[in-house]
Design a protein around this motif. Sequence first.
Motif, short mmCIF file in Angstrom:
data_model
loop_
_atom_site.label_atom_id
_atom_site.label_comp_id
_atom_site.label_asym_id
_atom_site.label_seq_id
_atom_site.Cartn_x
_atom_site.Cartn_y
_atom_site.Cartn_z
N UNK A 77 0.81 -0.93 0.03
CA UNK A 77 0.12 0.16 0.26
C UNK A 77 1.04 1.40 0.18
N UNK A 78 2.46 1.66 0.21
CA UNK A 78 2.55 2.10 0.36
C UNK A 78 3.61 2.75 -0.77
N UNK A 79 3.79 1.70 -1.61
CA UNK A 79 4.10 1.74 -2.75
C UNK A 79 2.77 2.25 -3.70
N UNK A 80 1.54 2.77 -3.15
CA UNK A 80 0.92 2.58 -4.58
C UNK A 80 0.05 1.59 -4.49
N UNK A 81 0.06 0.60 -4.58
CA UNK A 81 0.00 -0.72 -4.90
C UNK A 81 -1.37 -1.63 -4.46
N UNK A 82 -2.33 -2.26 -5.22
CA UNK A 82 -3.02 -2.62 -4.46
C UNK A 82 -3.21 -3.64 -4.36
N UNK A 83 -4.25 -5.00 -3.63
CA UNK A 83 -5.10 -6.15 -3.48
C UNK A 83 -5.54 -6.74 -4.04
N UNK A 84 -5.82 -8.27 -4.02
CA UNK A 84 -6.99 -8.93 -4.52
C UNK A 84 -6.90 -10.40 -2.50
N UNK A 85 -7.29 -9.80 -2.18
CA UNK A 85 -7.06 -10.53 -0.84
C UNK A 85 -8.72 -10.29 -0.58
N UNK A 86 -9.04 -11.63 0.72
CA UNK A 86 -10.60 -10.98 0.85
C UNK A 86 -10.43 -11.16 2.15
N UNK A 87 -9.61 -10.87 3.32
CA UNK A 87 -9.09 -11.03 4.26
C UNK A 87 -9.27 -9.44 5.10
N UNK A 88 -10.72 -9.35 5.57
CA UNK A 88 -10.44 -7.41 6.13
C UNK A 88 -9.29 -6.89 6.90
N UNK A 89 -8.53 -8.05 7.65
CA UNK A 89 -7.89 -7.20 8.12
C UNK A 89 -6.84 -6.61 6.89
N UNK A 90 -6.22 -7.27 6.58
CA UNK A 90 -4.57 -7.76 5.45
C UNK A 90 -5.12 -6.51 4.51
N UNK A 91 -6.84 -6.40 3.96
CA UNK A 91 -7.08 -5.00 3.10
C UNK A 91 -7.04 -3.79 3.61
N UNK A 92 -7.25 -4.08 5.53
CA UNK A 92 -7.29 -2.34 5.95
C UNK A 92 -6.04 -2.51 6.10
N UNK A 93 -5.18 -3.19 5.90
CA UNK A 93 -3.11 -3.01 6.18
C UNK A 93 -2.76 -2.11 4.90
N UNK A 94 -3.44 -3.09 3.68
CA UNK A 94 -3.06 -2.52 2.25
C UNK A 94 -3.59 -0.44 2.14
N UNK A 95 -4.91 -0.66 2.89
CA UNK A 95 -5.31 0.42 3.20
C UNK A 95 -4.40 1.76 4.23
N UNK A 96 -4.42 1.68 5.13
CA UNK A 96 -3.09 2.28 5.61
C UNK A 96 -1.86 2.73 4.98
N UNK A 97 -1.38 1.09 4.58
CA UNK A 97 -0.23 1.91 3.49
C UNK A 97 -0.37 2.88 2.77
N UNK A 98 -1.62 2.71 2.25
CA UNK A 98 -1.80 4.22 0.92
C UNK A 98 -1.58 5.55 1.91
N UNK A 99 -2.53 5.18 2.82
CA UNK A 99 -3.40 6.23 3.54
C UNK A 99 -1.87 7.68 3.73
N UNK A 100 -1.12 6.23 4.25
CA UNK A 100 0.33 7.09 5.06
C UNK A 100 1.56 7.31 4.21
N UNK A 101 1.48 6.75 3.04
CA UNK A 101 2.88 6.60 2.30
C UNK A 101 2.26 7.19 0.74
N UNK A 102 1.03 7.10 0.07
CA UNK A 102 1.47 7.22 -1.15
C UNK A 102 -0.29 7.77 -1.73
N UNK A 103 0.02 8.94 -2.53
CA UNK A 103 -0.69 8.95 -3.02
C UNK A 103 -2.47 8.74 -3.64
#
Length: 586
Positions: free
Chosen positions: A226-252
Amino acid sequence: MINSNLTLWRFFVLALAITFYPSFELSAQKEKEVVEEKNSDGESENDEEDNLDVGDSILRDIGFDPLSDSFIENIKSLLFSQNQLDEVSQLIIDLDSDDFRKRNEASKKLAMHESPIGHLLVNLDEEPSIEMSRRIQAILNVRSKKRYTDVLYHVLGSDLVDFKNLDLDSLLVTSSTFDPKIYRKLFRAMEGAAVRCASKDDVSKLIKELENSSPSRRQISAFVLGSMGKGIEVNEPLVIFANLRGKMLHSDNFNIESLIDSLDSADLNVRHESARLLKLFFKRDFGFAAYDSNELRQRSILLWRKHIKEKDFNQSKADWSRVKASESYRVIVGKGSSKGGKYNLFTTSGTKSENDALVSSLSGSTSGQLTFDYFSGHFVVSGGPKLGGAISVFSFDGTPLWSVNGMSVSSGAALLNNGQIISTSGSKATIIDVLGRTLKTWEFSSPVNGFHGLSQYRFLCAHADEGKVAEYNSNGELIWSLDGLNKPKSAYRYQNGNLSVVLDLEKKKTDTEEIIAEVELVEFSPDGKEVISTIQPRGVKTITSSVKLPNGNTLIGTEKGLAEYTPGGYAIKVWLKTPITTLHVH
């Protein structure tokens, strides 16, 4: 009766300060205040190169000097390779071997191991045998001064570390040994360190890690992607949210609507963390609690969507730095004895520090319940004898803002968003204004203990007679409760939303009538449906307060003193041997 020493302008300063919601958390600059090292004569050194921030000073105290030539090599030993982890895991298994020599050899090797392994000893999948428990306690006693998990926490947050010299694979392996639910602070530090370790060449490896059996490795990998601006294709809520937080803090590549959508996640922890981040960033609270009924949650979500729309939020100009994981450095300790001051300051690793202005001011107030109001950034101290109690409010720098005395406030107090205060005693609650005038009173269904604020909308307390802990709004209306508890004495919510409750207990030795524990500290999931940990301090009658340390351990104050316990309930360090009244980590 209002304290005549305080002038009227302070009353209005408090009301304005709370009404306009200053920052929820201290800035990194305040949290990383430079500490001057003292020379042998007690004078400050002038060598600027020797100035360290608080976290790095704690590292030096523990024995890992960030300015030494061997610092980088020393900290590499804190991270496991998979082979090293397998070796440690086998040694722990050998502690319960039928072969005495093998048990003894494993004990010696684990006691002298130069890596953070204490958590692996206490977070076992199965209840250890009596023999194994004794060996684990002995190993922890030998390792009590090494505090490698503390070192790891502060190293991962240090600006003096060149993370390109650290191995991403080892960091991921090490993360797999820590449960994110228990070691939240440390886990957040690991996420940040992984971002600093990783490069674009690691993308394919990180994507593959999303299928790893370790939830910690999956979440950290998703965060880095997420910090690299890359999305992921998984169905695990906590993993999806970790990706979202990475985008929020380090990516546009982040959309605020995604964070609001997370308030409606099927995962309780995702809902809680989403609400916490929104509150931190926007300095608003619309009454959302992850454990509330779906109806109440939907009302709050609508208010959040309306607020974002009316605010005309500009994503490209958003500064999310204020919601980055803040580091914990200091513990404020309130004591039953005034010797050496009613309040003392310690590092989170247990080293006594010089009292700052805040602790010095607190020592001049009543000794009782101390709570921190995250909305105003102020401390509230309440307590004292019946009809002779007092409430005082201090800013973070120790400036006294407001005080009222000559009242009964035995059950706790809390700030309201308009500068008013709720004080409680027995089963009675009283709202007073900044001039000390009574505006409103109400009666609870039974006497309460440990009343304090969770937000401008919610207040938490314990009802021992009814066997429940409960949350109320500022009108005294019940919002939420956890029932069926054994005489709860007090309750507190940690930053991750987990509920900590002190319960009555009568635990006897199996072969005698000797009582070895009378109270226990139980940590529940935010909704109270899952027990996270249970700690039963031996030989104490009262638990007065508790706080979570960044190393995952719990600091517990009792009538006998202050001690540190692992999540598995092992006592590893006695901090003080004097009655404790209150604790706060910041």
